[in-house]
Write a protein that holds these residues in place. Structure first.
Motif, PDB file in Angstrom:
ATOM      1  N   LEU A 125       0.708  -1.385   0.061  1.00  7.65           N
ATOM      2  CA  LEU A 125      -0.031  -0.264   0.002  1.00  7.65           C
ATOM      3  C   LEU A 125       0.840   1.333  -0.152  1.00  7.65           C
ATOM      4  O   LEU A 125       0.507   2.201  -0.647  1.00  7.65           O
ATOM      5  N   ARG A 180       1.970   2.306  -3.288  1.00  7.11           N
ATOM      6  CA  ARG A 180       0.975   2.947  -4.101  1.00  7.11           C
ATOM      7  C   ARG A 180       0.859   4.337  -3.418  1.00  7.11           C
ATOM      8  O   ARG A 180      -0.088   5.099  -4.054  1.00  7.11           O
ATOM      9  N   HIS A 183       0.325   5.464  -0.197  1.00  7.34           N
ATOM     10  CA  HIS A 183      -0.357   5.752   0.902  1.00  7.34           C
ATOM     11  C   HIS A 183       0.517   5.751   2.192  1.00  7.34           C
ATOM     12  O   HIS A 183       1.684   5.240   1.924  1.00  7.34           O
ATOM     13  N   GLU A 242      -7.109  -1.342  -1.901  1.00 11.02           N
ATOM     14  CA  GLU A 242      -7.461   0.123  -1.889  1.00 11.02           C
ATOM     15  C   GLU A 242      -8.704   0.412  -2.530  1.00 11.02           C
ATOM     16  O   GLU A 242      -9.271   1.322  -2.029  1.00 11.02           O
ATOM     17  N   ARG A 243      -9.360  -0.284  -3.507  1.00  8.69           N
ATOM     18  CA  ARG A 243     -10.576  -0.179  -4.039  1.00  8.69           C
ATOM     19  C   ARG A 243     -11.708  -0.127  -2.934  1.00  8.69           C
ATOM     20  O   ARG A 243     -12.468   0.407  -2.941  1.00  8.69           O
ATOM     21  N   TYR A 296     -11.144   0.007   0.318  1.00 14.70           N
ATOM     22  CA  TYR A 296     -11.142   1.282   1.110  1.00 14.70           C
ATOM     23  C   TYR A 296     -11.703   2.368   0.594  1.00 14.70           C
ATOM     24  O   TYR A 296     -12.470   3.105   1.428  1.00 14.70           O
TER      25      TYR A 296
END
Ligand code: UDP
Length: 416
Positions: free
Chosen positions: A35, A38, A40, A394-395, A397
């Motif tokens: 994450l 990406r 975050h 992530e999607r 979240y």
């Protein structure tokens, strides 16, 4: 996003392979790192189990482990941690008050309780962050298989389903778990699935290969606890020997956390191997570091995963990533990950004869072993890289967060 993971007993800093350190530690560490790659920012809040640990430890770019005081600063078995969850919740609230996350993702039922209470303590200020939760294991399944041997606190029976009903989203790791969650009363609209992943750079078919001592090598990897079913593999090796298929070594990796000979499951398995006349065929390797695991997996003709039940099971992914075929009990996450007749063979749980039959079919057939191994690598590349799993997570979240924002905070129906 600012993401706060809560993993009360499983620190990403602990070495996996002992009794309370396994897939969850690997999962939380790898998901957090992926994450962060990406873009975050991730903190992993865990219980302080050693007084010398600093409050914050950098794990990687964008990932910090935060040690929160909750109970004695020493190892406490996970089944004895429930009394300290109130203190953990207060510590989380303190951490989040100063540095509010966009989403909270808790791991294991007790972390879910602490996360819900921690978020509840933030009420009154800005909208509280939604809580997403991954169970890693379900008490109801554990109790079904382990009965009286289950040492979980009795409160788990009602507190765990409560976590499922009260969090904003449950992130299940496989379809079998989603069925169990529905049966516990979690509505489908609050269940998403994102599997565990595997480090495809560390676990790869190319690289050094450990030397073996027999023509065939069969490998078992996992914490040495009875439910991992390693005794079934020992029995299967004994069956093969009785049939004259003898040039086979079984390498058993893992420990139950106790040192050396005091390790009771290792002692039980050694005694079983001696009783069945295959002591010279079974090698107990104890805990193996992550760095040494790929060479060991590559040295194996086949990896056998024979648990009674398995919430997900990262070992089959690691084996497939190294190009090793997997014989898997058709339970839990193994139903999704191992494709029968394509990347390995499925066997019914608790069935040593079926494992022996699968080994008998596979070991002499080098072409089939190679084909299964190649298909396994292809499958993990297509579905189980941590980058892909992080993108999926992530999607989940983002959609939970936008629904929560529309609802003015945590989701309606996810009442505390
Ligand atoms: N593991 C390890 N060393 C060992 C035994 C296990 O690094 O001696 C790792 C293994 O490679 C895998 C994890 O621990 O990454 C076990 O995860 P799995 O989901 O298969 O089982 P769990 O322990 O969570 O029940």
């Amino acid at each position: 996003m600012k993401i706060s993971m809560v993993s009360e007993h499983a620190s990403p800093l602990a070495a996996p392979g002992s009794v309370d350190a396994g897939g969850q530690n690997v999962h939380v560490a790898a998901l957090s790192r992926a994450l962060a790659r990406r873009g975050h920012t991730v903190t992993v809040c865990t219980r302080r189990d050693d007084p010398s640990l600093p409050r914050r430890v950098r794990l990687d770019d964008g990932v910090e482990v935060v040690h929160i005081d909750a109970g004695p600063a020493e190892h406490v078995a996970k089944d004895d941690l429930l009394p300290f969850m109130g203190e953990l919740a207060a510590g989380l609230a303190e951490e989040w008050r100063d540095d509010r996350p966009d989403v909270v993702h808790s791991h294991f039922w007790m972390s879910g309780l602490a996360a819900l209470d921690g978020v509840a303590a933030l009420r009154g200020a800005a909208a509280p962050p939604p809580v997403l939760h991954t169970f890693h294991a379900l008490g109801v399944v554990k109790r079904r298989h382990q009965g009286a041997a289950d040492t979980s606190p009795p409160e788990r029976e009602w507190l765990e389903p409560r976590v499922g009903r009260e969090v904003d989203m449950v992130v299940a790791t496989c379809s079998d778990e989603a069925f169990e969650l529905r049966a516990l009363g979690v509505p489908s609209r609050r269940i998403s699935i994102a599997p565990c992943g595997v480090d495809l750079d560390l676990f790869r078919p190319q690289g050094s290969v450990e030397e073996r001592r027999a023509r065939h090598r069969v490998l078992s990897v996992g914490r040495l606890v009875p439910r991992k079913g390693v005794d079934l593999v020992v029995r299967a090796i004994a069956r093969l020997r009785a049939e004259g298929i003898d040039d086979v070594e079984l390498v058993v990796v893992g420990s139950d956390g106790a040192a050396g000979a005091a390790d009771p499951e290792a002692a039980r398995l050694r005694a079983l191997a001696a009783d069945l006349g295959v002591a010279d065929r079974v090698v107990f390797r104890g805990q193996v570091s992550r760095d040494d695991m790929p060479a060991l997996l590559r040295s194996s003709d086949v990896v056998v995963c024979a648990p009674w039940y398995e919430p997900f099971g990262i070992v089959p992914l690691e084996a497939m990533a190294c190009g090793a075929p997997v014989i898997a009990a058709s339970v839990g996450g193994l139903i999704d990950t191992v494709v029968d007749g394509v990347t390995g063979l499925h066997v019914p749980p608790r069935d040593a004869d079926a494992i022996a039959a699968a080994l008998r079919r596979l070991l002499p057939d080098r072409d089939l072993l190679r084909a299964f191994g190649t298909a396994g690598r292809g499958r993990v590349e297509a579905r189980y890289s941590w980058d892909r799993v992080a993108a999926q997570t992530e999607r989940i979240y983002a959609s939970t967060l936008s629904r929560a924002r529309r609802a003015g905070g945590r989701l309606e129906g996810a009442a505390l």
